[in-house]
Design a protein around this motif. Sequence first.
Motif, mmCIF file in Angstrom:
data_model
loop_
_atom_site.group_PDB
_atom_site.id
_atom_site.type_symbol
_atom_site.label_atom_id
_atom_site.label_comp_id
_atom_site.label_asym_id
_atom_site.label_seq_id
_atom_site.Cartn_x
_atom_site.Cartn_y
_atom_site.Cartn_z
ATOM 1 N N VAL A 70 4.484 3.406 15.249
ATOM 2 C CA VAL A 70 4.163 2.335 16.192
ATOM 3 C C VAL A 70 5.468 1.666 16.609
ATOM 4 C CG1 VAL A 70 2.822 0.238 16.591
ATOM 5 C CG2 VAL A 70 2.039 1.861 14.900
ATOM 6 N N TYR A 71 5.605 1.391 17.875
ATOM 7 C CA TYR A 71 6.781 0.677 18.366
ATOM 8 C C TYR A 71 8.081 1.367 17.962
ATOM 9 C CZ TYR A 71 6.001 -3.575 21.074
ATOM 10 O OH TYR A 71 5.777 -4.456 22.093
ATOM 11 N N GLY A 72 8.089 2.690 18.060
ATOM 12 C CA GLY A 72 9.325 3.437 17.822
ATOM 13 C C GLY A 72 9.757 3.550 16.376
ATOM 14 N N LYS A 73 8.876 3.164 15.442
ATOM 15 C CA LYS A 73 9.211 3.259 14.014
ATOM 16 C C LYS A 73 8.030 3.861 13.278
ATOM 17 C CE LYS A 73 11.237 -0.352 12.137
ATOM 18 N NZ LYS A 73 12.321 -1.253 11.792
ATOM 19 N N PRO A 74 8.237 4.332 12.047
ATOM 20 C CA PRO A 74 7.084 4.807 11.278
ATOM 21 C C PRO A 74 6.025 3.702 11.207
ATOM 22 C CG PRO A 74 9.126 5.330 10.138
ATOM 23 C CD PRO A 74 9.501 4.463 11.321
ATOM 24 N N ALA A 75 4.781 4.102 11.261
ATOM 25 C CA ALA A 75 3.704 3.100 11.266
ATOM 26 C C ALA A 75 3.743 2.261 9.998
ATOM 27 C CB ALA A 75 2.359 3.801 11.386
ATOM 28 N N LEU A 76 3.367 1.012 10.130
ATOM 29 C CA LEU A 76 3.266 0.119 8.980
ATOM 30 C C LEU A 76 1.861 0.268 8.384
ATOM 31 C CD1 LEU A 76 5.058 -2.951 10.569
ATOM 32 C CD2 LEU A 76 5.894 -1.544 8.675
ATOM 33 N N PRO A 77 1.724 -0.080 7.100
ATOM 34 C CA PRO A 77 0.405 0.083 6.464
ATOM 35 C C PRO A 77 -0.728 -0.584 7.246
ATOM 36 C CG PRO A 77 2.053 -0.482 4.818
ATOM 37 C CD PRO A 77 2.751 -0.556 6.147
ATOM 38 N N GLN A 78 -0.487 -1.761 7.781
ATOM 39 C CA GLN A 78 -1.572 -2.475 8.464
ATOM 40 C C GLN A 78 -2.083 -1.734 9.695
ATOM 41 O OE1 GLN A 78 1.527 -3.632 7.913
ATOM 42 N NE2 GLN A 78 2.210 -5.110 9.459
ATOM 43 N N GLU B 193 -5.862 -0.577 -4.679
ATOM 44 C CA GLU B 193 -4.902 -1.135 -3.728
ATOM 45 C C GLU B 193 -5.576 -1.787 -2.526
ATOM 46 O OE1 GLU B 193 -1.439 1.307 -2.581
ATOM 47 O OE2 GLU B 193 -2.011 2.595 -4.235
ATOM 48 N N MET B 194 -6.865 -1.538 -2.385
ATOM 49 C CA MET B 194 -7.557 -2.009 -1.197
ATOM 50 C C MET B 194 -8.733 -2.904 -1.605
ATOM 51 S SD MET B 194 -7.496 1.583 0.915
ATOM 52 C CE MET B 194 -6.644 1.476 2.474
ATOM 53 N N PHE C 108 0.847 -1.190 0.000
ATOM 54 C CA PHE C 108 0.000 0.000 0.000
ATOM 55 C C PHE C 108 0.891 1.251 0.000
ATOM 56 C CE2 PHE C 108 -2.329 3.217 2.576
ATOM 57 C CZ PHE C 108 -3.355 3.450 1.677
ATOM 58 N N LYS C 109 0.587 2.199 -0.897
ATOM 59 C CA LYS C 109 1.464 3.374 -1.045
ATOM 60 C C LYS C 109 1.095 4.461 -0.036
ATOM 61 C CE LYS C 109 2.275 2.725 -5.976
ATOM 62 N NZ LYS C 109 1.212 1.689 -6.088
ATOM 63 N N THR C 110 2.024 4.733 0.845
ATOM 64 C CA THR C 110 1.760 5.742 1.873
ATOM 65 C C THR C 110 2.429 7.084 1.532
ATOM 66 O OG1 THR C 110 3.640 4.929 3.137
ATOM 67 C CG2 THR C 110 1.491 4.025 3.705
ATOM 68 N N THR C 111 3.150 7.134 0.420
ATOM 69 C CA THR C 111 3.673 8.412 -0.100
ATOM 70 C C THR C 111 3.442 8.440 -1.602
ATOM 71 O OG1 THR C 111 5.847 7.373 -0.274
ATOM 72 C CG2 THR C 111 5.504 8.881 1.579
ATOM 73 N N PRO C 112 3.134 9.578 -2.192
ATOM 74 C CA PRO C 112 2.833 10.835 -1.512
ATOM 75 C C PRO C 112 1.499 10.748 -0.767
ATOM 76 C CG PRO C 112 2.331 11.020 -3.848
ATOM 77 C CD PRO C 112 2.931 9.661 -3.648
ATOM 78 N N TRP C 113 1.346 11.588 0.249
ATOM 79 C CA TRP C 113 0.119 11.579 1.052
ATOM 80 C C TRP C 113 -0.191 13.002 1.481
ATOM 81 C CZ3 TRP C 113 -2.482 7.009 2.046
ATOM 82 C CH2 TRP C 113 -3.589 7.091 2.886
#
Length: 315
Positions: free
Chosen positions: A210-218, A177-178, A97-102
Amino acid sequence: MDTISASDITPEHLFRSRREFVRNTSALILGSFALAACGSIASQPAAGGATVAPGQTKGTADELGDALTSFDAVTGYNNYYEFTTTKEGVAELAQNFKTTPWTLEVGGMVNKPQKIAIEDLLKRYPQEERIYRHRCVEGWSMVIPWTGFALNKLLKDAEPTAQAKYVRFESVMRPSEMPGQSSPWYTWPYVEGLRLDEAMNDLALLVTGVYGKPALPQNGAPLRLAVPWKYGFKSIKAIVKIELVDTQPTSLWMAAAPNEYGFYANVNPDVPHPRWSQATERRIGELSRRKTLPFNGYAEQVAKLYDGMDLRANY
Ligand code: MTE
């Protein structure tokens, strides 16, 4: 949100590794039972999915002393109907799933409408880690270290007008994509709402990590909400639009099943869902159920928002 998956009755050791988790969940499906909302009986959990290590988190427990839910469970057991109704299948379906550009659009009844690229949003608002309990209306819960910033910062900068009474949130619409967005059962895009004073409460968090990193798509990357005193379905993922409005927004779940899902959706052990009790919950990673706390344990911060309201009528 209509049934509970077999993995809702999965014991702790199954969460130790993704592969083990997926394999064992498949075996348990035969024992699944139709029960809840926000979920479904998993038919064929997806195998694999990206293996990602958690980053650094500042804490290991919430303010009540409850330990963080494992990274594997937080990123491998998700509700995200735009992809699939099978919790264990979301991570794999969402990995491209493309989170950039956003771009986030903030508009409606505001003096300063704006369109902000996600990179600018991250620069404008310093990110902080907050460990929140996350209680799904289906009766399971997690403790999650989110990274983000208070929604009220963004709202204040947009300057809501005197007419603005509610905040309406809209998720991205991208059926290519969804795959779940082809489902005729729901009114896409996913929509949620808060009363303006709820949205201004400091606990309402716009999540980017999440968990100290950029969020994952899920988990709703690149931008989702976390409203920890409400059932999880209020915490809308993949937000592209935030609008200030004067009438109560109709959420996807209110439209789908108005007798089961109300606008407020505050965690309340005294008000059962029409099809099951909300008195207890299963913390993912624990074997026995624990008592559900009013407002998910955040009463001190938010109960005053509902002074004088009948919380049974306003479920
Ligand atoms: N947001 C969108 N856009 N689509 C969804 O299906 N599911 C909701 C909420 N936000 C959902 C969503 C539900 S039912 C829950 S419990 C939480 O996301 C799950 O968040 P998590 O997968 O990060 O635990």
